[in-house]
Scaffold this motif. Structure first.
Motif, PDB file in Angstrom:
ATOM      1  N   GLN A   2      47.453  30.391  75.179  1.00  0.00           N
ATOM      2  CA  GLN A   2      47.467  31.541  76.281  1.00  0.00           C
ATOM      3  C   GLN A   2      48.755  32.142  76.737  1.00  0.00           C
ATOM      4  O   GLN A   2      49.593  31.464  77.074  1.00  0.00           O
ATOM      5  CB  GLN A   2      46.681  31.405  77.351  1.00  0.00           C
ATOM      6  CG  GLN A   2      45.107  31.075  77.040  1.00  0.00           C
ATOM      7  CD  GLN A   2      44.190  30.716  78.511  1.00  0.00           C
ATOM      8  OE1 GLN A   2      44.841  30.322  79.088  1.00  0.00           O
ATOM      9  NE2 GLN A   2      43.094  30.974  78.375  1.00  0.00           N
ATOM     10  N   ILE A   3      49.007  33.532  76.491  1.00  0.00           N
ATOM     11  CA  ILE A   3      50.314  33.794  77.034  1.00  0.00           C
ATOM     12  C   ILE A   3      50.326  34.984  77.834  1.00  0.00           C
ATOM     13  O   ILE A   3      49.478  35.783  77.607  1.00  0.00           O
ATOM     14  CB  ILE A   3      51.136  34.589  75.726  1.00  0.00           C
ATOM     15  CG1 ILE A   3      51.217  33.236  74.577  1.00  0.00           C
ATOM     16  CG2 ILE A   3      52.286  35.138  76.032  1.00  0.00           C
ATOM     17  CD1 ILE A   3      51.654  33.847  73.376  1.00  0.00           C
ATOM     18  N   LEU A   4      51.051  35.058  78.977  1.00  0.00           N
ATOM     19  CA  LEU A   4      51.149  35.948  79.881  1.00  0.00           C
ATOM     20  C   LEU A   4      52.731  36.512  79.940  1.00  0.00           C
ATOM     21  O   LEU A   4      53.662  35.942  80.050  1.00  0.00           O
ATOM     22  CB  LEU A   4      51.016  35.162  81.402  1.00  0.00           C
ATOM     23  CG  LEU A   4      51.434  36.140  82.621  1.00  0.00           C
ATOM     24  CD1 LEU A   4      50.308  37.070  82.446  1.00  0.00           C
ATOM     25  CD2 LEU A   4      51.326  35.265  83.939  1.00  0.00           C
ATOM     26  N   VAL A  19      54.286  46.172  75.236  1.00  0.00           N
ATOM     27  CA  VAL A  19      53.257  46.081  74.774  1.00  0.00           C
ATOM     28  C   VAL A  19      53.674  45.799  73.239  1.00  0.00           C
ATOM     29  O   VAL A  19      52.405  45.170  72.871  1.00  0.00           O
ATOM     30  CB  VAL A  19      52.825  47.585  75.073  1.00  0.00           C
ATOM     31  CG1 VAL A  19      51.426  47.790  74.415  1.00  0.00           C
ATOM     32  CG2 VAL A  19      52.635  47.776  76.647  1.00  0.00           C
ATOM     33  N   ARG A  20      54.352  46.481  72.644  1.00  0.00           N
ATOM     34  CA  ARG A  20      54.394  45.923  71.128  1.00  0.00           C
ATOM     35  C   ARG A  20      54.502  44.488  70.882  1.00  0.00           C
ATOM     36  O   ARG A  20      53.886  44.145  70.116  1.00  0.00           O
ATOM     37  CB  ARG A  20      55.903  46.656  70.584  1.00  0.00           C
ATOM     38  CG  ARG A  20      55.598  48.188  70.481  1.00  0.00           C
ATOM     39  CD  ARG A  20      56.857  48.758  69.831  1.00  0.00           C
ATOM     40  NE  ARG A  20      57.451  47.856  68.480  1.00  0.00           N
ATOM     41  CZ  ARG A  20      58.815  47.729  68.360  1.00  0.00           C
ATOM     42  NH1 ARG A  20      59.753  48.269  69.016  1.00  0.00           N
ATOM     43  NH2 ARG A  20      59.193  46.993  67.317  1.00  0.00           N
ATOM     44  N   PHE A  21      55.276  43.834  71.849  1.00  0.00           N
ATOM     45  CA  PHE A  21      55.490  42.505  71.750  1.00  0.00           C
ATOM     46  C   PHE A  21      53.923  41.730  71.936  1.00  0.00           C
ATOM     47  O   PHE A  21      53.599  40.934  71.061  1.00  0.00           O
ATOM     48  CB  PHE A  21      56.431  41.763  72.493  1.00  0.00           C
ATOM     49  CG  PHE A  21      56.343  40.584  72.610  1.00  0.00           C
ATOM     50  CD1 PHE A  21      56.989  39.706  71.373  1.00  0.00           C
ATOM     51  CD2 PHE A  21      56.381  39.666  73.585  1.00  0.00           C
ATOM     52  CE1 PHE A  21      57.306  38.438  70.965  1.00  0.00           C
ATOM     53  CE2 PHE A  21      56.551  38.220  73.425  1.00  0.00           C
ATOM     54  CZ  PHE A  21      57.089  37.498  72.262  1.00  0.00           C
ATOM     55  N   GLY A  22      53.263  42.303  72.986  1.00  0.00           N
ATOM     56  CA  GLY A  22      51.736  41.723  73.283  1.00  0.00           C
ATOM     57  C   GLY A  22      51.135  41.928  71.906  1.00  0.00           C
ATOM     58  O   GLY A  22      50.274  41.238  71.381  1.00  0.00           O
ATOM     59  N   ASN A  23      51.137  43.187  71.210  1.00  0.00           N
ATOM     60  CA  ASN A  23      50.382  43.380  70.068  1.00  0.00           C
ATOM     61  C   ASN A  23      50.622  42.467  68.970  1.00  0.00           C
ATOM     62  O   ASN A  23      49.834  42.057  67.901  1.00  0.00           O
ATOM     63  CB  ASN A  23      50.675  45.039  69.690  1.00  0.00           C
ATOM     64  CG  ASN A  23      49.904  45.929  70.400  1.00  0.00           C
ATOM     65  OD1 ASN A  23      48.787  45.694  71.040  1.00  0.00           O
ATOM     66  ND2 ASN A  23      50.388  47.129  70.633  1.00  0.00           N
ATOM     67  N   GLU A  30      47.267  34.964  69.225  1.00  0.00           N
ATOM     68  CA  GLU A  30      47.207  34.552  70.576  1.00  0.00           C
ATOM     69  C   GLU A  30      46.359  35.170  71.539  1.00  0.00           C
ATOM     70  O   GLU A  30      46.099  36.212  71.055  1.00  0.00           O
ATOM     71  CB  GLU A  30      48.687  34.628  70.794  1.00  0.00           C
ATOM     72  CG  GLU A  30      49.706  33.872  70.048  1.00  0.00           C
ATOM     73  CD  GLU A  30      49.562  32.555  69.875  1.00  0.00           C
ATOM     74  OE1 GLU A  30      49.020  31.625  70.744  1.00  0.00           O
ATOM     75  OE2 GLU A  30      50.104  31.960  68.998  1.00  0.00           O
ATOM     76  N   GLU A  31      46.053  34.647  72.685  1.00  0.00           N
ATOM     77  CA  GLU A  31      45.415  35.364  73.862  1.00  0.00           C
ATOM     78  C   GLU A  31      46.501  35.616  74.778  1.00  0.00           C
ATOM     79  O   GLU A  31      47.379  35.055  75.128  1.00  0.00           O
ATOM     80  CB  GLU A  31      44.525  34.603  74.492  1.00  0.00           C
ATOM     81  CG  GLU A  31      43.282  33.913  73.621  1.00  0.00           C
ATOM     82  CD  GLU A  31      42.515  33.219  74.395  1.00  0.00           C
ATOM     83  OE1 GLU A  31      42.235  33.399  75.753  1.00  0.00           O
ATOM     84  OE2 GLU A  31      42.017  32.133  73.916  1.00  0.00           O
ATOM     85  N   VAL A  32      46.662  37.290  74.877  1.00  0.00           N
ATOM     86  CA  VAL A  32      47.693  37.778  75.678  1.00  0.00           C
ATOM     87  C   VAL A  32      47.177  38.527  76.836  1.00  0.00           C
ATOM     88  O   VAL A  32      46.103  39.405  76.801  1.00  0.00           O
ATOM     89  CB  VAL A  32      48.396  38.626  74.641  1.00  0.00           C
ATOM     90  CG1 VAL A  32      49.586  39.072  75.397  1.00  0.00           C
ATOM     91  CG2 VAL A  32      48.914  38.075  73.455  1.00  0.00           C
ATOM     92  N   LEU A  62      42.264  47.644  72.316  1.00  0.00           N
ATOM     93  CA  LEU A  62      41.350  47.355  71.183  1.00  0.00           C
ATOM     94  C   LEU A  62      41.531  46.195  70.740  1.00  0.00           C
ATOM     95  O   LEU A  62      40.435  45.629  69.934  1.00  0.00           O
ATOM     96  CB  LEU A  62      41.541  48.639  70.373  1.00  0.00           C
ATOM     97  CG  LEU A  62      41.147  49.874  70.548  1.00  0.00           C
ATOM     98  CD1 LEU A  62      41.365  51.104  69.812  1.00  0.00           C
ATOM     99  CD2 LEU A  62      39.576  50.064  71.084  1.00  0.00           C
ATOM    100  N   SER A  63      42.589  45.360  70.731  1.00  0.00           N
ATOM    101  CA  SER A  63      42.774  44.136  70.029  1.00  0.00           C
ATOM    102  C   SER A  63      42.429  42.978  70.902  1.00  0.00           C
ATOM    103  O   SER A  63      42.749  41.845  70.879  1.00  0.00           O
ATOM    104  CB  SER A  63      44.193  44.095  69.675  1.00  0.00           C
ATOM    105  OG  SER A  63      44.584  44.993  68.717  1.00  0.00           O
ATOM    106  N   ASP A  64      41.687  43.530  72.164  1.00  0.00           N
ATOM    107  CA  ASP A  64      41.382  42.200  73.058  1.00  0.00           C
ATOM    108  C   ASP A  64      42.320  41.983  73.911  1.00  0.00           C
ATOM    109  O   ASP A  64      42.277  40.610  74.485  1.00  0.00           O
ATOM    110  CB  ASP A  64      40.566  41.476  72.381  1.00  0.00           C
ATOM    111  CG  ASP A  64      39.094  41.699  72.004  1.00  0.00           C
ATOM    112  OD1 ASP A  64      38.509  42.838  72.460  1.00  0.00           O
ATOM    113  OD2 ASP A  64      38.712  41.153  70.925  1.00  0.00           O
ATOM    114  N   GLY A  65      43.409  42.498  74.170  1.00  0.00           N
ATOM    115  CA  GLY A  65      44.293  42.138  75.160  1.00  0.00           C
ATOM    116  C   GLY A  65      44.016  42.578  76.302  1.00  0.00           C
ATOM    117  O   GLY A  65      43.105  43.345  76.721  1.00  0.00           O
ATOM    118  N   LYS A  66      44.486  41.575  77.329  1.00  0.00           N
ATOM    119  CA  LYS A  66      44.215  41.799  78.879  1.00  0.00           C
ATOM    120  C   LYS A  66      45.223  42.365  79.683  1.00  0.00           C
ATOM    121  O   LYS A  66      46.322  42.084  79.664  1.00  0.00           O
ATOM    122  CB  LYS A  66      43.533  40.495  79.612  1.00  0.00           C
ATOM    123  CG  LYS A  66      42.405  39.921  78.733  1.00  0.00           C
ATOM    124  CD  LYS A  66      41.936  38.533  79.221  1.00  0.00           C
ATOM    125  CE  LYS A  66      41.016  38.156  78.395  1.00  0.00           C
ATOM    126  NZ  LYS A  66      41.212  36.666  77.816  1.00  0.00           N
TER     127      LYS A  66
END
Length: 69
Positions: A2-4, A19-23, A30-32, A62-66
């Motif tokens: 899990q990454i915050l 946001v690009r890094f999160g993608n 990973e869960e972001v 759409l990639s299940d990022g929160k």
């Protein structure tokens, strides 16, 4: 894992890259969670052709990022 990611900058380039890094992390399995703080709460402010924040945010969602604010 899990990454915050904590984003507190109003700068469009920094928001776009966060946001690009999160993608990227989501694509690696990973869960972001992206936490928007202070002036970064208005994530789409500064969206432009040079920094397409809205496009990256759509892919993130759409990639299940929160997103959290």
């Amino acid at each position: 894992m899990q990454i915050l990611l904590i984003l507190s900058s109003p700068d469009p380039e920094i928001k776009w890259n966060a946001v690009r890094f999160g993608n990227f992390l989501l694509n690696e399995g990973e869960e972001v969670t992206l936490f928007l703080n202070g002036p970064a709460v208005d994530l789409y402010a500064g969206d432009s052709e040079a920094f397409p924040i809205a496009e990256q945010a759509k892919v993130f969602a759409l990639s299940d990022g929160k997103l959290a604010a």
